[in-house]
Motif scaffolding. Structure first.
Motif, PDB file in Angstrom:
ATOM      1  N   MET A  70       0.821  -1.178   0.000  1.00  0.00           N
ATOM      2  CA  MET A  70       0.000   0.000   0.000  1.00  0.00           C
ATOM      3  C   MET A  70       0.872   1.251   0.000  1.00  0.00           C
ATOM      4  SD  MET A  70      -2.989   1.096   2.693  1.00  0.00           S
ATOM      5  CE  MET A  70      -1.938   1.570   4.030  1.00  0.00           C
ATOM      6  N   ALA A  71       1.889   1.263   0.830  1.00  0.00           N
ATOM      7  CA  ALA A  71       2.774   2.432   0.897  1.00  0.00           C
ATOM      8  C   ALA A  71       3.568   2.584  -0.390  1.00  0.00           C
ATOM      9  CB  ALA A  71       3.706   2.311   2.097  1.00  0.00           C
ATOM     10  N   GLN A  72       4.007   1.471  -0.971  1.00  0.00           N
ATOM     11  CA  GLN A  72       4.770   1.541  -2.228  1.00  0.00           C
ATOM     12  C   GLN A  72       3.914   2.114  -3.348  1.00  0.00           C
ATOM     13  OE1 GLN A  72       5.779  -2.619  -2.297  1.00  0.00           O
ATOM     14  NE2 GLN A  72       7.934  -2.175  -1.887  1.00  0.00           N
ATOM     15  N   ALA A  73       2.651   1.724  -3.406  1.00  0.00           N
ATOM     16  CA  ALA A  73       1.760   2.238  -4.445  1.00  0.00           C
ATOM     17  C   ALA A  73       1.470   3.718  -4.225  1.00  0.00           C
ATOM     18  CB  ALA A  73       0.459   1.444  -4.468  1.00  0.00           C
ATOM     19  N   ALA A  74       1.304   4.130  -2.993  1.00  0.00           N
ATOM     20  CA  ALA A  74       0.982   5.521  -2.701  1.00  0.00           C
ATOM     21  C   ALA A  74       2.184   6.445  -2.887  1.00  0.00           C
ATOM     22  CB  ALA A  74       0.449   5.641  -1.276  1.00  0.00           C
ATOM     23  N   LEU A  75       3.345   5.996  -2.452  1.00  0.00           N
ATOM     24  CA  LEU A  75       4.528   6.857  -2.459  1.00  0.00           C
ATOM     25  C   LEU A  75       5.431   6.644  -3.659  1.00  0.00           C
ATOM     26  CD1 LEU A  75       5.466   6.466   1.306  1.00  0.00           C
ATOM     27  CD2 LEU A  75       4.236   8.359   0.227  1.00  0.00           C
ATOM     28  N   GLY A  76       5.247   5.533  -4.368  1.00  0.00           N
ATOM     29  CA  GLY A  76       6.142   5.197  -5.465  1.00  0.00           C
ATOM     30  C   GLY A  76       7.301   4.362  -4.943  1.00  0.00           C
ATOM     31  N   ALA A  77       7.827   3.514  -5.797  1.00  0.00           N
ATOM     32  CA  ALA A  77       8.921   2.634  -5.390  1.00  0.00           C
ATOM     33  C   ALA A  77       9.565   2.013  -6.619  1.00  0.00           C
ATOM     34  CB  ALA A  77       8.404   1.526  -4.469  1.00  0.00           C
ATOM     35  N   GLU A  78      10.700   1.411  -6.419  1.00  0.00           N
ATOM     36  CA  GLU A  78      11.329   0.609  -7.457  1.00  0.00           C
ATOM     37  C   GLU A  78      11.364  -0.821  -6.925  1.00  0.00           C
ATOM     38  OE1 GLU A  78      15.690   0.471  -9.148  1.00  0.00           O
ATOM     39  OE2 GLU A  78      14.613   2.199  -9.950  1.00  0.00           O
ATOM     40  N   ILE A  79      10.740  -1.740  -7.668  1.00  0.00           N
ATOM     41  CA  ILE A  79      10.653  -3.124  -7.219  1.00  0.00           C
ATOM     42  C   ILE A  79      11.311  -4.042  -8.243  1.00  0.00           C
ATOM     43  CG2 ILE A  79       8.523  -2.705  -5.927  1.00  0.00           C
ATOM     44  CD1 ILE A  79       7.018  -4.104  -8.237  1.00  0.00           C
ATOM     45  N   GLU A  80      11.655  -5.239  -7.802  1.00  0.00           N
ATOM     46  CA  GLU A  80      12.184  -6.255  -8.715  1.00  0.00           C
ATOM     47  C   GLU A  80      11.053  -7.187  -9.103  1.00  0.00           C
ATOM     48  OE1 GLU A  80      15.585  -8.541  -7.613  1.00  0.00           O
ATOM     49  OE2 GLU A  80      16.938  -6.862  -7.965  1.00  0.00           O
ATOM     50  N   VAL A  81      10.906  -7.382 -10.411  1.00  0.00           N
ATOM     51  CA  VAL A  81       9.858  -8.241 -10.945  1.00  0.00           C
ATOM     52  C   VAL A  81      10.528  -9.465 -11.555  1.00  0.00           C
ATOM     53  CG1 VAL A  81       8.020  -8.391 -12.653  1.00  0.00           C
ATOM     54  CG2 VAL A  81       8.428  -6.248 -11.458  1.00  0.00           C
ATOM     55  N   PRO A  82      10.109 -10.678 -11.177  1.00  0.00           N
ATOM     56  CA  PRO A  82      10.705 -11.858 -11.804  1.00  0.00           C
ATOM     57  C   PRO A  82      10.263 -11.976 -13.261  1.00  0.00           C
ATOM     58  CG  PRO A  82       8.937 -12.503 -10.301  1.00  0.00           C
ATOM     59  CD  PRO A  82       9.115 -11.018 -10.168  1.00  0.00           C
ATOM     60  N   THR A  83      11.200 -12.299 -14.133  1.00  0.00           N
ATOM     61  CA  THR A  83      10.894 -12.546 -15.540  1.00  0.00           C
ATOM     62  C   THR A  83      11.396 -13.940 -15.876  1.00  0.00           C
ATOM     63  OG1 THR A  83      12.967 -11.654 -16.407  1.00  0.00           O
ATOM     64  CG2 THR A  83      11.166 -10.083 -16.072  1.00  0.00           C
ATOM     65  N   LEU A  84      11.247 -14.348 -17.128  1.00  0.00           N
ATOM     66  CA  LEU A  84      11.689 -15.682 -17.523  1.00  0.00           C
ATOM     67  C   LEU A  84      13.205 -15.832 -17.465  1.00  0.00           C
ATOM     68  CD1 LEU A  84       9.275 -16.268 -20.534  1.00  0.00           C
ATOM     69  CD2 LEU A  84       9.123 -17.234 -18.234  1.00  0.00           C
ATOM     70  N   GLU A  85      13.926 -14.737 -17.616  1.00  0.00           N
ATOM     71  CA  GLU A  85      15.381 -14.813 -17.625  1.00  0.00           C
ATOM     72  C   GLU A  85      16.000 -14.372 -16.299  1.00  0.00           C
ATOM     73  OE1 GLU A  85      16.343 -12.464 -21.013  1.00  0.00           O
ATOM     74  OE2 GLU A  85      15.929 -14.089 -22.413  1.00  0.00           O
ATOM     75  N   GLN A  86      15.814 -13.119 -15.952  1.00  0.00           N
ATOM     76  CA  GLN A  86      16.389 -12.584 -14.726  1.00  0.00           C
ATOM     77  C   GLN A  86      15.472 -11.501 -14.185  1.00  0.00           C
ATOM     78  OE1 GLN A  86      20.186 -11.060 -15.896  1.00  0.00           O
ATOM     79  NE2 GLN A  86      19.350  -9.538 -17.277  1.00  0.00           N
ATOM     80  N   PRO A  87      15.587 -11.165 -12.903  1.00  0.00           N
ATOM     81  CA  PRO A  87      14.725 -10.127 -12.355  1.00  0.00           C
ATOM     82  C   PRO A  87      14.926  -8.795 -13.090  1.00  0.00           C
ATOM     83  CG  PRO A  87      15.832 -11.310 -10.599  1.00  0.00           C
ATOM     84  CD  PRO A  87      16.444 -11.766 -11.889  1.00  0.00           C
ATOM     85  N   HIS A  88      13.839  -8.034 -13.191  1.00  0.00           N
ATOM     86  CA  HIS A  88      13.864  -6.743 -13.870  1.00  0.00           C
ATOM     87  C   HIS A  88      13.382  -5.681 -12.886  1.00  0.00           C
ATOM     88  CE1 HIS A  88      13.456  -3.924 -17.241  1.00  0.00           C
ATOM     89  NE2 HIS A  88      12.326  -3.540 -16.662  1.00  0.00           N
ATOM     90  N   LYS A  89      14.078  -4.542 -12.821  1.00  0.00           N
ATOM     91  CA  LYS A  89      13.660  -3.463 -11.934  1.00  0.00           C
ATOM     92  C   LYS A  89      12.555  -2.658 -12.612  1.00  0.00           C
ATOM     93  CE  LYS A  89      17.742  -3.054  -9.179  1.00  0.00           C
ATOM     94  NZ  LYS A  89      18.596  -2.184  -8.414  1.00  0.00           N
ATOM     95  N   LEU A  90      11.468  -2.455 -11.873  1.00  0.00           N
ATOM     96  CA  LEU A  90      10.308  -1.729 -12.389  1.00  0.00           C
ATOM     97  C   LEU A  90      10.019  -0.566 -11.459  1.00  0.00           C
ATOM     98  CD1 LEU A  90       7.849  -1.552 -14.344  1.00  0.00           C
ATOM     99  CD2 LEU A  90       6.636  -3.009 -12.724  1.00  0.00           C
ATOM    100  N   LYS A  91       9.903   0.626 -12.026  1.00  0.00           N
ATOM    101  CA  LYS A  91       9.596   1.815 -11.235  1.00  0.00           C
ATOM    102  C   LYS A  91       8.082   1.958 -11.144  1.00  0.00           C
ATOM    103  CE  LYS A  91      10.509   6.678 -10.711  1.00  0.00           C
ATOM    104  NZ  LYS A  91      11.183   7.871 -11.207  1.00  0.00           N
TER     105      LYS A  91
END
Length: 92
Positions: free
Chosen positions: A1-22
């Motif tokens: 909830m806080a990440q959605a409200a304030l913004g964040a950079e998260i790691e998203v798993p993909t088929l190859e390697q994690p990808h950073k998503l803002k």
């Protein structure tokens, strides 16, 4: 909830390697992000498809006294917005 409200950079798993998503501040449940070329390989073709990330904001069900107090303070500073979303055709 806080990440959605304030913004964040998260790691998203993909088929190859994690990808950073803002995640931009103010992101709502139901928002989708598209990672071009990070999805499954194209069948009988070349390249990869897109990977779609669906946002599902979880509201905490158990809060400490301090967390509750902070949320109450936030609530008191925010305007009440209980109007339904507009339906119908809209130009994008």
């Amino acid at each position: 909830m806080a990440q959605a409200a304030l913004g964040a950079e998260i790691e998203v798993p993909t088929l190859e390697q994690p990808h950073k998503l803002k995640i931009p501040e103010g992101t709502q449940t139901g928002t989708q992000f598209r990672l071009r070329g990070k999805g499954a390989p194209v069948l009988n073709g070349s390249g990869r498809g897109d990977l779609f990330i669906h946002v599902d904001v979880k509201v905490p069900t158990r809060l400490t006294r301090e967390q509750r107090k902070l949320l109450e303070q936030l609530r008191d500073t925010l305007p009440v917005d209980n109007t339904p979303p507009k339906r119908g055709c809209s130009r994008r």
